[in-house]
Design an enzyme around this catalytic site. Structure first.
Site, mmCIF file in Angstrom:
data_model
loop_
_atom_site.group_PDB
_atom_site.id
_atom_site.type_symbol
_atom_site.label_atom_id
_atom_site.label_comp_id
_atom_site.label_asym_id
_atom_site.label_seq_id
_atom_site.Cartn_x
_atom_site.Cartn_y
_atom_site.Cartn_z
ATOM 1 C CG ASP A 140 -1.958 129.042 107.627
ATOM 2 O OD1 ASP A 140 -0.749 128.832 107.390
ATOM 3 O OD2 ASP A 140 -2.811 129.151 106.719
ATOM 4 C CG LEU A 185 -9.832 137.162 97.101
ATOM 5 C CD1 LEU A 185 -10.209 137.987 98.340
ATOM 6 C CD2 LEU A 185 -10.590 137.695 95.892
ATOM 7 N N GLY A 210 0.107 115.726 109.533
ATOM 8 C CA GLY A 210 -1.284 115.530 109.119
ATOM 9 C C GLY A 210 -2.095 114.947 110.257
#
Ligand code: F1X
Length: 300
Positions: free
Chosen positions: A238, A11, A208
């Site tokens: 992701d 979470l 990055g």
């Protein structure tokens, strides 16, 4: 179907503060909760793009229940493997100076049965592309045991990455620090080639703000964004993985995959929480990403 696997669900709790000071008391201006863990974020991005995606994850306890209900609310199709432990929470702190600070719990211990149930769920979904993402919780089997014949992406670090190479993933996606940590090499092309020799067909390195470096069997490319963005960088990796999965599922060329991946990564930085993408940025930026073949390619 693209299937994402998240053995160490979280979470995600995101705090916004004026500033962050070690040892200080911080009053959050805002706190937001969302189902997370890298594979869940990948599934959320792919769902936003309208792709056929299915998430497989573990969940346990009250925190696991919150994760499950958030996935239902987001309309992300999922197989949830129930576990006896309590799903972890990860904390992101966004400060006004632009810094993004993460605190990731190790996650609850999985039993052998729980891991086997997760592995069986992966097999029964028969993925066209399999995405294995995130850290492994204590007690987990290795990612190598999940990777089958389907094209696959492995996004993890340290020991889990090294061991996962035995499953011969199609792509691994370390960031520059993770790549240096597992190979001990400073040169990212040389380091990526070490991972290719150890089992990965291709290595996509996040650099990055400098974009992505892809070292593959058909060439080496650097893809750079048109502009440096500030925002919430959590989940940008992701979004890259989501683009890689989509590209593999459509058998796109590497330059096309990298254009999409860099654009989607920037779109994720502009999104307020991990798993969000700014679609307007994504669409415009895809045409602006500069992809260059690197002459120093080593395709052995
Ligand atoms: O501890 P891990 O599994 O390496 O990373 C977990 C995590 O920080 O990664 C995602 C962002 O990439 C977050 O949603 C999540 O909580």
């Amino acid at each position: 179907m693209i299937v994402t696997v998240t053995p160490n669900t979280a979470l995600d709790v995101t705090y916004t503060v004026d500033g962050l000071r070690p040892g200080g008391v911080h009053r959050a201006r805002e706190v937001r909760h969302r189902a997370g863990g890298k594979g869940v974020n990948v599934a959320r991005v792919l769902r936003t793009l309208g792709a056929d995606v299915h998430a497989i994850l573990t969940a346990g306890g009250a925190t696991g229940a919150l994760v499950e209900s958030d996935l239902v609310a987001a309309g992300i199709p999922a197989d949830v493997v129930p576990i006896g432990g309590e799903t972890r929470r990860t904390t992101t702190v966004l400060a006004d100076d632009g810094s993004v600070t993460l605190l990731n719990e190790p996650g609850p211990r999985l039993t052998g049965n729980e891991w086997q149930t997760l592995a069986a769920a992966v097999r029964s979904r028969k993925p066209d592309v399999l995405v294995c993402s995130g850290s492994l919780p204590p007690g987990a089997g290795g990612y190598a045991g999940l990777l089958g014949d389907a094209p696959s992406i492995l996004d993890t670090s340290g020991e889990a990455l090294i061991a996962g190479l035995a499953g011969k993933p199609s792509v691994v996606k370390p960031n520059a620090d993770e790549l240096r940590e597992v190979t001990g090499l400073r040169d990212p092309v040389a380091a990526a080639n070490e991972l290719r020799k150890a089992g990965a067909a291709a290595v996509v390195v996040s650099l990055g703000p400098e974009g992505l470096l892809a070292v593959t069997g058909s060439g080496t490319w650097h893809a750079a964004p048109s502009t440096v963005l500030t925002g919430n960088t959590t989940g940008a990796g992701d979004a890259v993985v989501a683009a890689l999965a989509l590209g593999l599922s459509r058998a796109e060329s590497w330059p096309d995959i990298l254009r999409r991946a860099v654009a989607l990564s920037g779109a994720a930085v502009l999104g307020p929480l991990a798993g969000d993408v700014d679609l307007a940025h994504y669409q415009v930026e895809q045409g602006l990403v500069a992809v260059r073949a690197r002459p120093d390619q080593d395709t052995t």
